[in-house]
Design a protein around this motif. Structure first.
Motif, PDB file in Angstrom:
ATOM      1  N   PRO A 406       0.775  -1.185   0.058  1.00 50.08           N
ATOM      2  CA  PRO A 406      -0.087   0.155   0.035  1.00 50.08           C
ATOM      3  C   PRO A 406       0.912   1.287   0.084  1.00 50.08           C
ATOM      4  N   HIS A 407       0.522   2.316  -0.701  1.00 54.35           N
ATOM      5  CA  HIS A 407       1.361   3.584  -0.608  1.00 54.35           C
ATOM      6  C   HIS A 407       0.227   4.712  -0.344  1.00 54.35           C
ATOM      7  N   PRO A 408       0.339   5.245   0.657  1.00 55.88           N
ATOM      8  CA  PRO A 408      -0.361   6.528   0.844  1.00 55.88           C
ATOM      9  C   PRO A 408       0.321   7.772   0.229  1.00 55.88           C
ATOM     10  N   CYS A 463       5.408   9.065  -0.744  1.00 51.51           N
ATOM     11  CA  CYS A 463       4.544   8.101  -0.023  1.00 51.51           C
ATOM     12  C   CYS A 463       4.602   8.423   1.286  1.00 51.51           C
ATOM     13  N   ASN A 465       4.163   6.377   3.800  1.00 54.77           N
ATOM     14  CA  ASN A 465       4.783   5.313   4.564  1.00 54.77           C
ATOM     15  C   ASN A 465       6.050   5.915   4.765  1.00 54.77           C
ATOM     16  N   HIS A 468       8.920   4.201   3.062  1.00 55.12           N
ATOM     17  CA  HIS A 468       9.318   4.368   1.625  1.00 55.12           C
ATOM     18  C   HIS A 468       9.675   5.783   1.387  1.00 55.12           C
ATOM     19  N   MET A 473      10.900   7.633  -2.341  1.00 58.15           N
ATOM     20  CA  MET A 473       9.665   7.379  -2.821  1.00 58.15           C
ATOM     21  C   MET A 473       9.081   8.852  -2.744  1.00 58.15           C
TER      22      MET A 473
HETATM   23 CU    CU Z   1       4.892   3.503  -0.228  1.00 54.48          CU
END
Ligand code: CU
Ligand code: C2O
Ligand code: CU
Length: 480
Positions: A406-408, A463, A465, A468, A473
Motif C-alpha cells: 500500500p502507498h499513501p 509516499c 509510509n 518508503h 519514494m
Molecule cells: Cu509507499
C-alpha cells in the motif's frame, strides 16, 4: 549484513533472508499486542500558535510504570495541539534542541513554500527558525512533524508529531461536539525494548512494509481507556504511524459518521461501519454513545482488511470507551456540513501519471538504497521532477498496479479531490468525498486525483509510509 551500505539507518538489517522476502508479498508484519486498557487516555494539551516551540529529547511512560526515552515538542512524547481560527497568523520560534538536524512540516496547512519544511530547509542542531505564516483555509485538523530526508521516519517514530486544528465561523455554526466531547487522537505504533523505550533500527523487511510496532499508542499511551457520557463524541484522528494502516471500527459493529477528511468537512455526514486510515490521513468522526447503556464498554478497534498483506490479517483494539455517565443529548446530526464543490475532470489542463513502487533496476547490483521510487526515480533533493503552472488544475494518476505494497501518496502545498479508483477496491471511500492531501493507493489500484495548484514554489510529493519516503519514494514539483 551488507558492509557497503550508505544509508545505515535504513539498511542495518539487510541480509539475504530479507532479500528473499522482498517484493514477493512474503514480508512479515509485526503483530499487535494489546495491553489491559486501564491507563487513562492522555488528552493533548493545547498551546497558542505564537511563542517558542522546541524539538527535544525527553521521557514518556508509553507503558504505565516504564519511563521511555523519546523525542517530543514538549516535556513528553508528541507535541501541543495548536488551535487557531483561519485568518490568524502563526508565529512559532522553533528551537532544534536535538543532536541532529530537523525541521517542521505543517501537514495539511496551506503555507508558503519557504515555511513548509521542505527537506532542503533544515534547522541544524542547536539552531532556531521562525515559522511564520497566515492561515487562510477551511476548518480541518492538520498535523506537524519533521521532514529531514532519510531521518523523517526515525524522528516522527521517536515522538515528534503534533496536531494543528484550524477553525472557521462556518464550522462553529454547526455546533459540533466540543470541549470534553471532542477528542483529538494521534495513532502511532511502537516497538519497545525491555525498558519501555521505542527502538528504531529497521530491517529490510521494515523498509518494505514500513516500521511497525507491537504496541499501538493513542496520544502516546499504550492501550488506553476513556470514560464517556451518553452523548455524541467527535473523534478527530490522525494516523501518525510510519507504516501501519488502521481499519477503524467500533467493537459493537455500530455505525458511526465520517464528517471530515484531511482538508475539511464533507458536504454531508456519511454513515459507515469501518474506515481505512492510512499513514498521514485524518478522519473526523462522530460516534454516538447517547443510547448506549451506562456501564457498557465499547472499543475503537482496527478490523482486518484486504490488500495490506500480513498487516491486514489481524484485528485489534485501540482505545476502550467506558460509558459511565448518563447525560441528555440535544445535538442532532446536521444534514449539511460544508459546501464541497466537486471539481470536474474537464477543468484539468494536464494529466500526469506516476508509477509508484519498487523499481527492479534499483535493486540490481545490490544497491539497496532507493528501491522505492516514483516513475523509476529515487528522490533527488535538487532535481525538479514536475513543473506546474500556478493557478492550473491538473489530474495526477498514481499507478500501483505492479506492486504489492500500500502507498499513501501525499502532496505538500495543495489539497485535492479523488476522481476515481480502478482496480483493487474499485471505489472511493466515505472520506474521499471531501478535500484530501493524502490518498491511499492499494496494490492493484490506479487512483486519479484532481489538484488545483494555488501556492507558488517548490514542494515535495511522496509516499507517507515514512520508510518508503526516506527510501526515495518522493519527488519535487515546482509551481511557477
Ligand atoms: Cu509507499
Ligand atoms: Cu506528513 Cu511530507 O508529510
Ligand atoms: Cu505534508
Amino acid at each position: 549484513t551488507l558492509a557497503s551500505v550508505t544509508v545505515p539507518s535504513l539498511l542495518a538489517g539487510c541480509n539475504s533472508h530479507d532479500m528473499s522476502a522482498m517484493n514477493m508479498g512474503g514480508e512479515t508484519a509485526t503483530a499487535v499486542t494489546e495491553g489491559s486498557f486501564t491507563t487513562p487516555l492522555r488528552l493533548l494539551d493545547t498551546a497558542s500558535p505564537s511563542g517558542p516551540l522546541s524539538a527535544k529529547s525527553t521521557t514518556e511512560a508509553i507503558v504505565a510504570g516504564k519511563n521511555a526515552r523519546v523525542l517530543g515538542y514538549r516535556d513528553g512524547m508528541l507535541g501541543p495541539t495548536f488551535r487557531v481560527t483561519s485568518g490568524a497568523t502563526v508565529d512559532l520560534r522553533f528551537l532544534n534542541a536535538l543532536t541532529e538536524e530537523t525541521n517542521i512540516h505543517w501537514h495539511g496547512l496551506l503555507v508558503p513554500a519557504n515555511m513548509d519544511g521542505h527537506p532542503a530547509q533544515l534547522v541544524g542542531a542547536g539552531q532556531s527558525f521562525n515559522y511564520t505564516f497566515r492561515l487562510d483555509q477551511a476548518a480541518t485538523m492538520a498535523w506537524y512533524h519533521p521532514h529531514p530526508h532519510g531521518k523523517t521516519a526515525k524522528q516522527a517514530y521517536m515522538g515528534l508529531a503534533g496536531l494543528f486544528i484550524v477553525e472557521t465561523p462556518t464550522e462553529k455554526a454547526l455546533s459540533l461536539p466540543s470541549g470534553a466531547y471532542e477528542l483529538p487522537l494521534i495513532l502511532q505504533d511502537k516497538r519497545l525494548d525491555a525498558s519501555g523505550s521505542p527502538q528504531y533500527n529497521p530491517s529490510m523487511n521494515d523498509v518494505m512494509l514500513g516500521y511497525m510496532g507491537e504496541i499501538v499508542t493513542v496520544n502516546g499511551v499504550a492501550s488506553p481507556m476513556h470514560s464517556v457520557a451518553t452523548r455524541m463524541y467527535r473523534l478527530r484522528l490522525v494516523n501518525g504511524s510510519n507504516g501501519r494502516l488502521y481499519n477503524l471500527a467500533l467493537s459493537t459493529g455500530a455505525q458511526f459518521w465520517v464528517i471530515g477528511s484531511d482538508g475539511g468537512l464533507l458536504s454531508a455526514p456519511e454513515g459507515v461501519t469501518s474506515l481505512l486510515l492510512a499513514p498521514g490521513e485524518r478522519a473526523d468522526l462522530l460516534v454516538d454513545f447517547s443510547s448506549v447503556p451506562v456501564g457498557t464498554e465499547v472499543y475503537l478497534k482496527s478490523n482486518t482488511f484486504s490488500g495490506g498483506g500480513a498487516q491486514g490479517q489481524q484485528a485489534f483494539n485501540l482505545l476502550k470507551f467506558v460509558v459511565s455517565k448518563a447525560e441528555t443529548e440535544t445535538f442532532r446530526l446536521p444534514a449539511r456540513l460544508e459546501t464541497v464543490t466537486p471539481l470536474a475532470a474537464s477543468v484539468a489542463t494536464k494529466t500526469r501519471t506516476f508509477d509508484i513502487g519498487i523499481a527492479m533496476q534499483a535493486m540490481q547490483g545490490m544497491n539497496m538504497t532507493g528501491m522505492h521510487t516514483i516513475n523509476g526515480k529515487v528522490f533527488s533533493m535538487n532535481r525538479i521532477d514536475e513543473t506546474v503552472k500556478l493557478g492550473d488544475t491538473e489530474i495526477w494518476e498514481f499507478n500501483n498496479t505492479q506492486g504489492d505494497e500500500p502507498h499513501p501518496m501525499h502532496l505538500h502545498g495543495a489539497f485535492f479531490q479523488v476522481l476515481s479508483r480502478t482496480g483493487g477496491r474499485n471505489a472511493l471511500t466515505a472520506s474521499e468525498k471531501g478535500w484530501k492531501d493524502t490518498v491511499l493507493v492499494m496494490p492493484g489500484e490506479r487512483v486519479r486525483i484532481v489538484v488545483p495548484f494555488t501556492k507558488p514554489g517548490t514542494f515535495v510529493f511522496h509516499c507517507h509510509n515514512l520508510e518508503h519516503g526516506d527510501d526515495g519514494m518522493m519527488g519535487n514539483y515546482q509551481v511557477a
